[in-house]
Design a protein around this motif. Structure first.
Motif, PDB file in Angstrom:
ATOM      1  N   TYR A 327       0.826  -1.204   0.000  1.00  0.00           N
ATOM      2  CA  TYR A 327       0.000   0.000   0.000  1.00  0.00           C
ATOM      3  C   TYR A 327       0.861   1.255   0.000  1.00  0.00           C
ATOM      4  CZ  TYR A 327      -3.314  -3.503   1.634  1.00  0.00           C
ATOM      5  OH  TYR A 327      -4.086  -4.621   1.755  1.00  0.00           O
ATOM      6  N   LYS A 328       0.325   2.289  -0.649  1.00  0.00           N
ATOM      7  CA  LYS A 328       0.995   3.585  -0.629  1.00  0.00           C
ATOM      8  C   LYS A 328       0.774   4.265   0.718  1.00  0.00           C
ATOM      9  CE  LYS A 328       0.571   4.503  -5.595  1.00  0.00           C
ATOM     10  NZ  LYS A 328      -0.002   5.413  -6.624  1.00  0.00           N
ATOM     11  N   GLN A 329       1.715   5.130   1.052  1.00  0.00           N
ATOM     12  CA  GLN A 329       1.576   5.888   2.293  1.00  0.00           C
ATOM     13  C   GLN A 329       0.427   6.893   2.167  1.00  0.00           C
ATOM     14  OE1 GLN A 329       4.354   9.155   3.540  1.00  0.00           O
ATOM     15  NE2 GLN A 329       5.032   7.636   5.032  1.00  0.00           N
ATOM     16  N   VAL A 330      -0.328   7.035   3.237  1.00  0.00           N
ATOM     17  CA  VAL A 330      -1.438   7.978   3.299  1.00  0.00           C
ATOM     18  C   VAL A 330      -0.979   9.206   4.076  1.00  0.00           C
ATOM     19  CG1 VAL A 330      -3.718   8.387   4.325  1.00  0.00           C
ATOM     20  CG2 VAL A 330      -3.258   6.257   3.092  1.00  0.00           C
ATOM     21  N   GLN A 331      -1.360  10.372   3.589  1.00  0.00           N
ATOM     22  CA  GLN A 331      -1.040  11.612   4.296  1.00  0.00           C
ATOM     23  C   GLN A 331      -2.321  12.377   4.583  1.00  0.00           C
ATOM     24  OE1 GLN A 331       1.972  14.029   2.439  1.00  0.00           O
ATOM     25  NE2 GLN A 331       3.264  12.268   1.917  1.00  0.00           N
ATOM     26  N   HIS A 332      -2.334  13.054   5.727  1.00  0.00           N
ATOM     27  CA  HIS A 332      -3.470  13.910   6.048  1.00  0.00           C
ATOM     28  C   HIS A 332      -2.969  15.095   6.865  1.00  0.00           C
ATOM     29  CE1 HIS A 332      -7.672  14.974   6.495  1.00  0.00           C
ATOM     30  NE2 HIS A 332      -7.430  15.265   7.756  1.00  0.00           N
ATOM     31  N   ILE A 333      -3.455  16.287   6.503  1.00  0.00           N
ATOM     32  CA  ILE A 333      -3.007  17.508   7.162  1.00  0.00           C
ATOM     33  C   ILE A 333      -4.130  18.084   8.010  1.00  0.00           C
ATOM     34  CG2 ILE A 333      -2.108  19.841   6.853  1.00  0.00           C
ATOM     35  CD1 ILE A 333      -0.913  18.961   4.220  1.00  0.00           C
ATOM     36  N   PHE A 334      -3.863  18.241   9.287  1.00  0.00           N
ATOM     37  CA  PHE A 334      -4.716  19.003  10.188  1.00  0.00           C
ATOM     38  C   PHE A 334      -4.124  20.409  10.282  1.00  0.00           C
ATOM     39  CE2 PHE A 334      -5.014  14.577  11.561  1.00  0.00           C
ATOM     40  CZ  PHE A 334      -6.389  14.387  11.597  1.00  0.00           C
ATOM     41  N   SER A 335      -4.784  21.280  11.026  1.00  0.00           N
ATOM     42  CA  SER A 335      -4.272  22.648  11.118  1.00  0.00           C
ATOM     43  C   SER A 335      -2.899  22.696  11.784  1.00  0.00           C
ATOM     44  CB  SER A 335      -5.257  23.527  11.887  1.00  0.00           C
ATOM     45  OG  SER A 335      -5.458  23.025  13.198  1.00  0.00           O
ATOM     46  N   HIS A 336      -2.623  21.769  12.703  1.00  0.00           N
ATOM     47  CA  HIS A 336      -1.385  21.834  13.481  1.00  0.00           C
ATOM     48  C   HIS A 336      -0.540  20.569  13.362  1.00  0.00           C
ATOM     49  CE1 HIS A 336      -4.310  19.668  15.817  1.00  0.00           C
ATOM     50  NE2 HIS A 336      -3.429  19.344  16.726  1.00  0.00           N
ATOM     51  N   GLN A 337      -1.025  19.571  12.635  1.00  0.00           N
ATOM     52  CA  GLN A 337      -0.286  18.320  12.483  1.00  0.00           C
ATOM     53  C   GLN A 337      -0.392  17.821  11.038  1.00  0.00           C
ATOM     54  OE1 GLN A 337      -1.842  15.431  15.249  1.00  0.00           O
ATOM     55  NE2 GLN A 337      -1.211  16.574  17.058  1.00  0.00           N
ATOM     56  N   LYS A 338       0.662  17.141  10.593  1.00  0.00           N
ATOM     57  CA  LYS A 338       0.639  16.469   9.301  1.00  0.00           C
ATOM     58  C   LYS A 338       0.961  15.005   9.538  1.00  0.00           C
ATOM     59  CE  LYS A 338       2.522  16.611   4.603  1.00  0.00           C
ATOM     60  NZ  LYS A 338       3.432  17.325   3.661  1.00  0.00           N
ATOM     61  N   TRP A 339      -0.005  14.133   9.250  1.00  0.00           N
ATOM     62  CA  TRP A 339       0.159  12.709   9.512  1.00  0.00           C
ATOM     63  C   TRP A 339       0.684  11.987   8.273  1.00  0.00           C
ATOM     64  CZ3 TRP A 339      -4.613  10.521  12.667  1.00  0.00           C
ATOM     65  CH2 TRP A 339      -4.657  11.172  13.908  1.00  0.00           C
TER      66      TRP A 339
END
Length: 392
Positions: A327-339
């Motif tokens: 699987y490819k890596q998943v990214q998600h950006i919150f206002s103060h964090q980037k997962w």
């Protein structure tokens, strides 16, 4: 009371203010956006739309708004809704505290106002999750009260009208823009006046793609007339979100069900279900921190080299047959964090349990996923799994 002269702002004479109102409202009457919440100015509907529009694009909000009013047609329906139903209705919108605050406010209205919306600005602003902007929007649009709705769009327009040099991102400066708006607002059509500035600020005077030559109020704008549009509004850049690396564990049992965990912690995704996540403190994860965040010294993390798969088996008291990850890596950006989320799948014959009383675990078939509220990171993980399986 704010003395605008102390801040170097010279207000226009009354004749110019009247001309400004007329010009702005004439443009609005001819160009206002066709939005569903403008066809229903009942305070409950306006409230739902304004809360959803915080930090969220209009085109994203429209289907959520319609579904929300279908699921919770009255304040009492919202007050009495189960949390899981509420979160499912909000699923994917983000900033989930907005939904919880709305339900808390609905309960206030049931208790204090018999399930009706209060009718004064002073009462409305006392409701949970409602600040000056939202209270101003509801008061003006639903009750025709001359109360400004001061948000980023409005501050952007006003800062250019008067070349105001005070940072719009600084909360203490909001009172300056509020004072100017209180003078400018049209007393006869306050709701339309506020919405006109909203439309103007989100399109023609947008933060990223302004169209100054199309601006209907350019003759009133000091920044336009002086060629300083690019200098206003003044706003410090936001800090970069802190990078965090996780591994998501997609575990199936003999029946093909997936292990889901409910987040019962009081954090940004509380109440949602997800594949178990373990934060990655390995050297590799720390290297990502160094690459992604220039202020890494503020976010030192422990160095742990125990494989995350071993940590999972220990934490959940099971033995897993791990599968090679495709699987490819998943990214998600919150206002103060980037997962950054890597996905690890596996099979187990064990009944997975946890001795942590805060963990709520369930085996769930993929057909049942639609009944569980999933936050955006979980939706992205599941989408990646489904996409990968199409090519297996």
């Amino acid at each position: 009371m704010v003395d605008l002269e102390e801040y170097g702002i010279n207000m226009w004479p009354e004749e110019k203010i009247i001309a400004f109102r007329k010009t702005l409202l004439q443009w609005y009457d001819e160009n206002k956006r066709d939005l569903p919440w403008r066809k229903n100015t009942l305070p409950y509907s306006v409230w739902v739309s304004e809360i959803m529009l915080q930090q969220t694009r209009v085109d994203t909000v429209i289907p959520y708004y319609r579904r929300f009013l279908e699921w919770f047609p009255t304040i009492t329906d919202l007050a009495e809704a189960p949390e899981q139903t509420l979160l499912k209705a909000w699923e994917g919108l983000g900033y989930y505290s907005r939904a919880r605050n709305m339900q808390a406010a609905a309960k206030q209205m049931v208790e204090l106002y018999n399930g009706e919306f209060p009718t004064t600005y002073e009462e409305i602003i006392q409701l949970k999750g409602i600040g000056p902007y939202t209270a101003g929007a509801i008061s003006s649009i639903s009750f025709n009260l001359p109360t400004p709705a001061v948000d980023g769009n409005l501050m952007r327009v006003i800062s250019r009208l008067f070349e105001i040099p005070y940072d719009i991102g600084q909360p203490s400066n909001r009172k300056i823009y509020q004072a100017v708006a209180e003078i400018l607002i049209d007393p006869d059509r306050p709701g339309d006046f506020n919405q006109a500035l909203m439309d103007l600020g989100s399109d023609i005077e947008s933060a990223f793609t302004p169209k100054p030559e199309l601006n209907p109020i350019k003759e009133f704008s000091s920044a336009y007339l002086n060629g300083t549009m690019d200098q206003y509004p003044v706003k410090k850049p936001k800090k970069k979100p802190r990078p965090i690396k996780y591994k998501a564990f997609v575990i199936q049992n003999k029946q093909g069900e997936y292990l889901l965990e409910k987040n019962n912690q009081a954090d940004l995704l509380s109440g949602f279900w997800h594949f178990p996540l373990i934060e990655d403190f390995t050297k590799e994860a720390k290297q990502i921190d160094l690459l992604e965040n220039e202020m890494q010294e503020e976010y030192q993390v422990p160095n742990q080299d125990i494989p995350l798969e071993i940590q999972f088996e220990t934490l959940y008291h099971c033995k897993v047959s791990w599968q090679e990850s495709t699987y490819k890596q998943v990214q998600h950006i919150f206002s103060h964090q980037k997962w950054f989320i890597t996905i690890q799948s596996g099979l187990t014959n064990d009944d997975i349990v946890s001795d942590d009383h805060k963990r709520e675990l369930k085996w769930v078939s993929s057909e049942e996923f639609s009944t569980y509220p999933f936050a955006k990171p979980q939706q992205k993980i599941w989408h990646e799994i489904q996409k990968a399986h199409k090519f297996l």
